[in-house]
Scaffold this motif. Structure first.
Motif, PDB file in Angstrom:
ATOM      1  N   GLY A   4       3.545   0.624 -14.503  1.00 19.81           N
ATOM      2  CA  GLY A   4       2.695  -0.137 -13.614  1.00 19.81           C
ATOM      3  C   GLY A   4       1.217   0.503 -13.398  1.00 19.81           C
ATOM      4  O   GLY A   4       0.571   1.275 -14.358  1.00 19.81           O
ATOM      5  N   TRP A   5       0.707  -0.150 -12.576  1.00 19.16           N
ATOM      6  CA  TRP A   5      -0.816   0.097 -12.007  1.00 19.16           C
ATOM      7  C   TRP A   5      -0.892   0.754 -10.614  1.00 19.16           C
ATOM      8  O   TRP A   5      -1.877   0.760 -10.296  1.00 19.16           O
ATOM      9  N   GLY A   6       0.239   1.708 -10.310  1.00 16.56           N
ATOM     10  CA  GLY A   6      -0.031   2.274  -9.189  1.00 16.56           C
ATOM     11  C   GLY A   6      -0.938   3.667  -9.249  1.00 16.56           C
ATOM     12  O   GLY A   6      -1.353   3.945 -10.240  1.00 16.56           O
ATOM     13  N   LEU A  53       6.075  10.605 -12.418  1.00 17.67           N
ATOM     14  CA  LEU A  53       6.440   9.971 -11.234  1.00 17.67           C
ATOM     15  C   LEU A  53       5.993   8.447 -11.184  1.00 17.67           C
ATOM     16  O   LEU A  53       5.160   8.234 -11.890  1.00 17.67           O
ATOM     17  N   VAL A  54       6.536   7.712 -10.130  1.00 20.92           N
ATOM     18  CA  VAL A  54       5.992   6.387  -9.853  1.00 20.92           C
ATOM     19  C   VAL A  54       5.325   6.540  -8.492  1.00 20.92           C
ATOM     20  O   VAL A  54       5.517   7.458  -7.750  1.00 20.92           O
ATOM     21  N   GLY A  55       4.565   5.705  -8.332  1.00 21.16           N
ATOM     22  CA  GLY A  55       3.513   5.705  -7.197  1.00 21.16           C
ATOM     23  C   GLY A  55       3.410   4.563  -6.540  1.00 21.16           C
ATOM     24  O   GLY A  55       3.280   3.369  -6.941  1.00 21.16           O
ATOM     25  N   SER A  56       2.134   4.579  -5.556  1.00 22.04           N
ATOM     26  CA  SER A  56       1.575   3.515  -4.849  1.00 22.04           C
ATOM     27  C   SER A  56       0.999   2.400  -5.604  1.00 22.04           C
ATOM     28  O   SER A  56       0.096   2.584  -6.501  1.00 22.04           O
ATOM     29  N   GLY A  57       1.608   1.284  -5.469  1.00 21.19           N
ATOM     30  CA  GLY A  57       1.326  -0.048  -6.491  1.00 21.19           C
ATOM     31  C   GLY A  57       2.433  -0.137  -7.438  1.00 21.19           C
ATOM     32  O   GLY A  57       2.237  -1.356  -8.027  1.00 21.19           O
ATOM     33  N   ASP A  58       3.219   0.746  -7.702  1.00 17.90           N
ATOM     34  CA  ASP A  58       4.332   0.624  -8.788  1.00 17.90           C
ATOM     35  C   ASP A  58       5.716   0.000  -7.951  1.00 17.90           C
ATOM     36  O   ASP A  58       6.528  -0.313  -8.906  1.00 17.90           O
ATOM     37  N   SER A  96       2.422  -8.320 -12.604  1.00 18.10           N
ATOM     38  CA  SER A  96       1.746  -7.807 -11.632  1.00 18.10           C
ATOM     39  C   SER A  96       1.575  -8.977 -10.410  1.00 18.10           C
ATOM     40  O   SER A  96       1.556  -9.977 -10.785  1.00 18.10           O
ATOM     41  N   ILE A  97       2.108  -8.377  -9.293  1.00 15.75           N
ATOM     42  CA  ILE A  97       2.251  -9.368  -7.962  1.00 15.75           C
ATOM     43  C   ILE A  97       0.748  -9.241  -7.264  1.00 15.75           C
ATOM     44  O   ILE A  97       0.447  -8.060  -6.905  1.00 15.75           O
ATOM     45  N   ARG A  98       0.219 -10.152  -6.839  1.00 16.75           N
ATOM     46  CA  ARG A  98      -1.070 -10.071  -6.435  1.00 16.75           C
ATOM     47  C   ARG A  98      -1.331 -11.043  -5.154  1.00 16.75           C
ATOM     48  O   ARG A  98      -0.792 -12.286  -5.338  1.00 16.75           O
ATOM     49  N   THR A  99      -1.853 -10.761  -4.360  1.00 14.60           N
ATOM     50  CA  THR A  99      -2.288 -11.587  -3.175  1.00 14.60           C
ATOM     51  C   THR A  99      -3.832 -12.397  -3.195  1.00 14.60           C
ATOM     52  O   THR A  99      -4.657 -11.735  -3.921  1.00 14.60           O
ATOM     53  N   PHE A 100      -3.995 -13.572  -2.757  1.00 10.34           N
ATOM     54  CA  PHE A 100      -5.148 -14.220  -2.814  1.00 10.34           C
ATOM     55  C   PHE A 100      -5.375 -14.644  -1.334  1.00 10.34           C
ATOM     56  O   PHE A 100      -5.063 -15.918  -0.950  1.00 10.34           O
ATOM     57  N   LEU A 113      -6.672   4.302  -8.591  1.00  5.51           N
ATOM     58  CA  LEU A 113      -5.925   3.207  -8.890  1.00  5.51           C
ATOM     59  C   LEU A 113      -6.252   2.975 -10.154  1.00  5.51           C
ATOM     60  O   LEU A 113      -7.599   2.319 -10.404  1.00  5.51           O
ATOM     61  N   PRO A 114      -5.622   2.973 -11.471  1.00  4.67           N
ATOM     62  CA  PRO A 114      -6.101   2.742 -12.618  1.00  4.67           C
ATOM     63  C   PRO A 114      -5.889   1.142 -12.814  1.00  4.67           C
ATOM     64  O   PRO A 114      -5.710   0.525 -12.127  1.00  4.67           O
TER      65      PRO A 114
END
Length: 537
Positions: free
Chosen positions: A400-402, A472-477, A250-254, A413-414
Motif C-alpha cells: 500500500g501507500w500508507g 506493519l500496515v498503516g494509515s492509507g493502507d 488506489s482509492i481516491r477522492t476528487f 506518506l510515500p
C-alpha cells in the motif's frame, strides 16, 4: 395556520412572530406499508413526497414479508438506496445519527446501527447466517425530523449467481493463467514463534488515511511519540512495483476545490501528512487501498466510505475513483515505467448490513465498477481464500501507500508503492487476548449478545518480529489486502486472506520499553459467502 397548511415553523421573524416555510411540508406519519409475496419478491419504499423533499417529523414503518419465499432458493436480501438524502450524524467523531435515521429491523434480539446521510448509490446486503436465521419480515423504520430529506429504497431477494457459486475454482484457474512464478524463496518461510500477550492497555487504531480516525480506545499513554498517529501503514517496508502486486488498487477522492481547502486545514495541517508535494502530479487524493477480485469488483474496507460526522459523511460515488496499475502516485507510470494506469468510476458501494463503525465489525465493502477492468500484466485479480480456511503461522504479505513510520515525528506518506512480506498470521489465542483488552469485554461475554456472535471469529491478526524491526500496515493502507502464497499450486498462487482494517498496540511485557503492534484484518474466509452474494448485486 402554518401547521394546518402543512408548512413548517422555521424560526422567528419581525416582532417575534413565527416564520412559516410553506415549501417545507410537515408530512406527519406515512403509516405502515406491508408488501412481499412469493410471486413478487421485491418492493420499493420511498418518502411521502418523493421525488420532492419532505420535512418535519415523520415515522414510517416498511415491512417486507419474506416468510413465504425464504426457502425458495434465495440467498439473501439487498436494500438498494437508489436515491437517499438525509441529515448526517453529529459533529463529533463516531457520532450516531441525530435528526434523520433509517433502521433495518427484524432480527431476533438485536438490530444493526442506524443509517443516515447521503446514501445514494449504496447497497446493504443481508446474507443467511446465524444472526438472520429467524428473519421472516424485514422492517425498515424511518424516523425523520430534519428540514430536508427524501429516499427511494428498492428491496429485493437475491441469489448467488452461478459464477459466484463456482468462483473459487474459476478464480484459481484464471490466476494460474495470469500469474508467473513469484520471485520469492519459499524455503526461507518459517512459522511465527509464539509471542506472549502484552499485559498493558491496548489502543484501537484504524487504517484509514485521515486524522479523524483517532484512537477509539485510548490508552492514555504518556508516550507522546505514539499519540498523534492513530492509523495504519506499511511500516518498515520497502519500495515495490505494481507488477509484484497487480491486484493493488488506489482509492481516491476528487472533491471540489472549496472542500479541499477546508480539508487541508483539518486533515493535512502539516507537510508530513501532505501527499500533494511540489512536482507531484497525482490525480485526486489517495485515502485507501483495495484489491481487484473480478473484472467489475474491488474489495475494500467499509470504514473507508462510512460517514462518521456531518463534515465527513458517506463518500459520494461521483467524488471517488478507483486507480489501477500504478507504482508511483506522483509520477506518470507511462513515462517512468512504460505502463499506462487505468481508473474507473463506481456504480455501487455494497456494505455489509451489520457494519459497526465503533468497533469496526463487519468492516468489508465491495465496489462495483461502471465498466469492466481491462486486465494485463500489471492489472490482475487476486484469488480469494476458500471458506473455513485457517492460516495460523503462515508468512503473509501486504502492500500500500500508507504511512511509513509509527511516530508523528517520523510519519510520512510515500509516493512509491510499499510492501512487506515479513508478517505472520497469529493464532486465535494471541489475537483474542488483544481483542479482549481493546474491546474491554471477554469473548464469552460478547458471544452472549446476538449482535456480536461472530465478533472474534470474523477477524484475524498478524504480528511481526524480526529482531527489533516490526513490519506493519498503516494509515492509507486500509482496505488493502494481506495475502499468502498457496504452494499446492505450481507456480504458487497468491491468495487474499484478509482486508486491512485496524490495529491494537500495547507494551511487550518481556521488553519493558518496546511497543508491540498487532494488525487486525477482516477474514476473507469468514466473509466468503457474503462476498460472493454481494458480487451478485
Amino acid at each position: 395556520m402554518c401547521t394546518t397548511k402543512r408548512g413548517k415553523i422555521v424560526g422567528y421573524c419581525a416582532n417575534e412572530l413565527p416564520c412559516c416555510d410553506f415549501t417545507a411540508k410537515n408530512t406527519g406519519s406515512c403509516g405502515t406499508v406491508r408488501v412481499g409475496s412469493s410471486s413478487s419478491p421485491s418492493a420499493v419504499f420511498q418518502s411521502p413526497d418523493y421525488p420532492d423533499f419532505s420535512s418535519g417529523d415523520l415515522n414510517c414503518n416498511f415491512q417486507f414479508d419474506i416468510s413465504n419465499v425464504s426457502n425458495k432458493g434465495y440467498d439473501g436480501i439487498q436494500l438498494n438506496f437508489e436515491d437517499a438524502y438525509m441529515e448526517g450524524p453529529g459533529f463529533a467523531r463516531h457520532s450516531p445519527c441525530e435528526t434523520d435515521m433509517i433502521f433495518i429491523r427484524g432480527f431476533k434480539y438485536w438490530q444493526p446501527p442506524a443509517w443516515c446521510g447521503n446514501l445514494t448509490g449504496y447497497v446493504a446486503v443481508i446474507d443467511k447466517t446465524k444472526n438472520t436465521a429467524f428473519l421472516k419480515v424485514v422492517n425498515i423504520l424511518a424516523l425523520m425530523s430534519g428540514f430536508r430529506y427524501k429516499w427511494r429504497i428498492s428491496v429485493s431477494l437475491i441469489k448467488r449467481s452461478a459464477t459466484s457459486k463456482n468462483s473459487e475454482t474459476e478464480m484459481e484457474n484464471m490466476e494460474n493463467e495470469l500469474y508467473p512464478s513469484p520471485n520469492i524463496n519459499y524455503a526461507d518461510i518459517q512459522p511465527q514463534p509464539e509471542v506472549r500477550q502484552s499485559e498493558s492497555r491496548s489502543n484501537h487504531r484504524s487504517r484509514f488515511h485521515t486524522k479523524r480516525h483517532a484512537p477509539i480506545f485510548s490508552d492514555n499513554s504518556e508516550d507522546e511519540e505514539m499519540d498523534p498517529i492513530a492509523e495504519p501503514f506499511i511500516v518498515n517496508g520497502e519500495d515495490t512495483n505494481i507488477t509484484d502486486v497487480p491486484w493493488q488498487a488506489s482509492i481516491r477522492t476528487f472533491y471540489p476545490d472549496s472542500f479541499l481547502k477546508m480539508a487541508s486545514k483539518t486533515i493535512n495541517n502539516t507537510d508530513k501528512f501532505n501527499q500533494e508535494k511540489e512536482g507531484c502530479s497525482m490525480e485526486g487524493r489517495h485515502f485507501c487501498g483495495a484489491s481487484i477480485i473480478s473484472n467489475k469488483h474491488v474489495l475494500c474496507a467499509a470504514h473507508c466510505f462510512h460517514g462518521m460526522t456531518k463534515l465527513y459523511g458517506f463518500k459520494r460515488l461521483d467524488h471517488v475513483k478507483v486507480f489501477l496499475g500504478e507504482t508511483d502516485l506522483c509520477e506518470d507510470d507511462l513515462v517512468k515505467y512504460g505502463r499506462k494506469s487505468q481508473n474507473y468510476s463506481i456504480d455501487k458501494i455494497i456494505f455489509h448490513y451489520g457494519y459497526d463503525d465503533i468497533i469496526l465489525m463487519h468492516d468489508v465493502v465491495i465496489l462495483k465498477l461502471k465498466e469492466k477492468i481491462k486486465f494485463n500484466d500489471y492489472i490482475k485479480p487476486i484469488a480469494l481464500s476458500k471458506r473455513n480456511k485457517v492460516y495460523y503461522g503462515q508468512q503473509a504479505k501486504s502492500s500500500g501507500w500508507g504511512l511509513t513510520n509509527l511516530t508523528a515525528k517520523g510519519a510520512s506518506l510515500p509516493t512509491i508503492l510499499q510492501s512487506t512480506g515479513k508478517m505472520f498470521v497469529e493464532n486465535k489465542t494471541y489475537c483474542d487476548a488483544f481483542l479482549e483488552k481493546g474491546w474491554a469485554a471477554s469473548k464469552s461475554l460478547m458471544a452472549s449478545y446476538p449482535k456480536y456472535y461472530n465478533a472474534y471469529e470474523s477477524v484475524f491478526c498478524t504480528s511481526s518480529k524480526n529482531d527489533s524491526i516490526s513490519k506493519l500496515v498503516g494509515s492509507g493502507d486500509s482496505g488493502g489486502s494481506i495475502i499468502v502464497f498457496d504452494k499446492t499450486h505450481d507456480p504458487p498462487l497468491p491468495v487474499q486472506i484478509g482486508i486491512v482494517s485496524y490495529g491494537l498496540d500495547g507494551l511487550e511485557s518481556k521488553r519493558e520499553h518496546d511497543n508491540v503492534f498487532v494488525d487486525f484484518f477482516q477474514s476473507v474466509s469468514f466473509y466468503r459467502d457474503w462476498i460472493d452474494l454481494a458480487m451478485s448485486v
